[in-house]
Enzyme design. Structure first.
Site, PDB file in Angstrom:
ATOM      1  CE1 TYR A 143       3.518   0.233   2.767  1.00 14.20           C
ATOM      2  CE2 TYR A 143       1.418   1.238   3.344  1.00 14.20           C
ATOM      3  CZ  TYR A 143       2.693   1.342   2.819  1.00 14.20           C
ATOM      4  OH  TYR A 143       3.140   2.555   2.350  1.00 14.20           O
ATOM      5  CB  SER A 181       2.021   4.877   5.128  1.00 10.91           C
ATOM      6  OG  SER A 181       0.746   4.797   4.512  1.00 10.91           O
TER       7      SER A 181
HETATM    8  N1  LIG Z   1       3.277   6.285  -3.026  1.00 13.06           N
HETATM    9  C1  LIG Z   1       2.453   6.502  -2.014  1.00 13.06           C
HETATM   10  O1  LIG Z   1       1.330   6.917  -2.205  1.00 13.06           O
HETATM   11  C2  LIG Z   1       2.902   6.250  -0.615  1.00 13.06           C
HETATM   12  C3  LIG Z   1       2.036   6.557   0.413  1.00 13.06           C
HETATM   13  C4  LIG Z   1       2.455   6.367   1.724  1.00 13.06           C
HETATM   14  C5  LIG Z   1       3.722   5.907   1.979  1.00 13.06           C
HETATM   15  N2  LIG Z   1       4.553   5.587   0.957  1.00 13.06           N
HETATM   16  C6  LIG Z   1       5.890   5.116   1.296  1.00 13.06           C
HETATM   17  O2  LIG Z   1       6.837   5.922   0.628  1.00 13.06           O
HETATM   18  C7  LIG Z   1       8.041   5.196   0.445  1.00 13.06           C
HETATM   19  C8  LIG Z   1       8.487   5.317  -1.002  1.00 13.06           C
HETATM   20  O3  LIG Z   1       7.466   4.795  -1.811  1.00 13.06           O
HETATM   21  P1  LIG Z   1       7.220   5.226  -3.337  1.00 13.06           P
HETATM   22  O4  LIG Z   1       5.783   5.465  -3.468  1.00 13.06           O
HETATM   23  O5  LIG Z   1       8.195   6.253  -3.743  1.00 13.06           O
HETATM   24  O6  LIG Z   1       7.508   3.812  -4.006  1.00 13.06           O
HETATM   25  P2  LIG Z   1       8.289   3.397  -5.324  1.00 13.06           P
HETATM   26  O7  LIG Z   1       7.968   1.945  -5.476  1.00 13.06           O
HETATM   27  O8  LIG Z   1       8.010   4.344  -6.426  1.00 13.06           O
HETATM   28  O9  LIG Z   1       9.803   3.589  -4.881  1.00 13.06           O
HETATM   29  C9  LIG Z   1      10.344   2.829  -3.822  1.00 13.06           C
HETATM   30  C10 LIG Z   1      11.820   2.593  -4.086  1.00 13.06           C
HETATM   31  O10 LIG Z   1      12.307   1.745  -3.030  1.00 13.06           O
HETATM   32  C11 LIG Z   1      13.036   0.685  -3.602  1.00 13.06           C
HETATM   33  N3  LIG Z   1      12.940  -0.492  -2.753  1.00 13.06           N
HETATM   34  C12 LIG Z   1      11.884  -1.341  -2.617  1.00 13.06           C
HETATM   35  N4  LIG Z   1      12.191  -2.342  -1.789  1.00 13.06           N
HETATM   36  C13 LIG Z   1      13.477  -2.137  -1.386  1.00 13.06           C
HETATM   37  C14 LIG Z   1      14.362  -2.841  -0.543  1.00 13.06           C
HETATM   38  N5  LIG Z   1      13.995  -3.980   0.050  1.00 13.06           N
HETATM   39  N6  LIG Z   1      15.607  -2.337  -0.343  1.00 13.06           N
HETATM   40  C15 LIG Z   1      15.996  -1.204  -0.963  1.00 13.06           C
HETATM   41  N7  LIG Z   1      15.199  -0.497  -1.786  1.00 13.06           N
HETATM   42  C16 LIG Z   1      13.955  -0.965  -1.997  1.00 13.06           C
HETATM   43  C17 LIG Z   1      12.416   0.443  -4.971  1.00 13.06           C
HETATM   44  O11 LIG Z   1      13.325  -0.210  -5.846  1.00 13.06           O
HETATM   45  C18 LIG Z   1      12.062   1.854  -5.410  1.00 13.06           C
HETATM   46  O12 LIG Z   1      13.100   2.462  -6.131  1.00 13.06           O
HETATM   47  C19 LIG Z   1       7.735   3.761   0.881  1.00 13.06           C
HETATM   48  O13 LIG Z   1       8.226   3.565   2.198  1.00 13.06           O
HETATM   49  C20 LIG Z   1       6.219   3.712   0.857  1.00 13.06           C
HETATM   50  O14 LIG Z   1       5.706   2.746   1.749  1.00 13.06           O
HETATM   51  C21 LIG Z   1       4.168   5.753  -0.338  1.00 13.06           C
END
Ligand SMILES: NC(=O)c1ccc[n+]([C@@H]2O[C@H](COP(=O)([O-])OP(=O)(O)OC[C@H]3O[C@@H](n4cnc5c(N)ncnc54)[C@H](O)[C@@H]3O)[C@@H](O)[C@H]2O)c1
Length: 259
Positions: free
Chosen positions: A159, A146
């Site tokens: 985080y 991130s």
């Molecule tokens: N959305 C953003 O703006 C953003 C920005 C920077 C980084 N991220 C990172 O991107 C990645 C994906 O995030 P997203 O935005 O798609 O989130 P999201 O919540 O839409 O999807 C995340 C998925 O991971 C699964 N998950 C959560 N905890 C888990 C666990 N302990 N074991 C297995 N699966 C698990 C959830 O069930 C979900 O399906 C994450 O690592 C998040 O930190 C997201």
């Protein structure tokens, strides 16, 4: 968008594949010919995604589990090797945030959970992926960090700590495995239009609209990323066009970390 099939026959493992970036990435990798091993803690949603991918013609094995348990990482690699005999690409994407709170207000149990999922989850994943890739003579790992892995993230300290840690694992493994034909990178998105961000904005001070204003104020492009923009960069970093890129933490952030 026209797809040249960069991943024909490649075996791609994706965690957190039941939603957000992971789900879209699964669809895009499959579009480009990949065979998939997908995982998520949400078993029902994972099954639905697997069935949809199969209906669209993809080869998919699905293995539900929580990435903060080492056994999940082990089972997922075993599932990929069992179904396909190899593992070419691992997208360690599963992750979670915590409520927006100043550091002293974060319950310690919450902090431990976020470190367990976001940092230990990536450690366990790489611990089981690297030897499998080494045995077959190469591979690619992409960890989803991130912008909070590159700069401080007010009210998201734990985080940010976990994501900075993911970048430390990434850079070190990249050096350790550079001569083993294994590339290891991290991608550092800023806010994208996903469930995780919608949920965060809804709980921020002043309500979602004011919160969105403040968030966009920090992004020179003054908009959120689309999920497709992040996923396009993921596929690029995992693809053959990135053969000399290893050990980077690539911001895909509309200029946030440059400002
Ligand atoms: N959305 C953003 O703006 C953003 C920005 C920077 C980084 N991220 C990172 O991107 C990645 C994906 O995030 P997203 O935005 O798609 O989130 P999201 O919540 O839409 O999807 C995340 C998925 O991971 C699964 N998950 C959560 N905890 C888990 C666990 N302990 N074991 C297995 N699966 C698990 C959830 O069930 C979900 O399906 C994450 O690592 C998040 O930190 C997201």
């Amino acid at each position: 968008m026209s797809h040249h099939a960069r991943f024909t026959g490649k075996v791609v493992l994706i965690t957190g594949a039941a939603g957000g970036f992971g789900r879209r990435a699964a669809e895009r990798f499959a579009d480009e010919g990949a065979r998939l091993a997908i995982s998520d803690v949400a078993a029902d949603r994972l099954d639905e995604v697997a069935q949809e991918l199969r209906r669209a013609g993809a080869e998919v094995v699905a293995e539900a589990g929580d990435v903060s348990q080492e056994s999940t990482a082990e089972r997922l690699v075993a599932a990929a090797l069992g179904a396909y005999g190899r593992l070419d690409v691992a997208l360690n994407n599963a992750g979670m945030a915590h409520p927006y709170l100043k550091l002293p207000d974060i319950p310690s149990a919450t902090a431990e959970k976020v470190i367990a999922v976001d940092l230990m989850g990536v450690f366990y994943a790489m611990k089981h992926q690297l030897p499998a890739m080494e045995r077959q003579g190469g591979g690619v790992i992409l960890n989803v960090a991130s912008v909070a892995g590159l700069v401080g993230a007010p009210l998201l300290s734990v985080y940010a700590a976990a994501k900075h840690g993911v970048i430390g694992l990434t850079k070190t493994a990249a050096v350790e495995y550079a001569r083993r034909n294994i590339r290891v990178n991290a991608i550092c998105p800023s806010f994208a239009d996903t469930a995780m961000v919608k949920d965060e904005l809804a709980h921020m001070r002043g309500g979602p609209e004011a919160a969105l204003e403040r968030v966009l104020g920090a992004i020179p492009m003054r908009r959120l990323a689309s999920v497709d923009e992040i996923v396009a960069a993921m596929l690029q970093l995992c693809g053959p066009e990135s053969a000399f890129i290893t050990g980077v933490a690539l911001p895909v952030d509309g200029g946030l970390t440059a400002a």
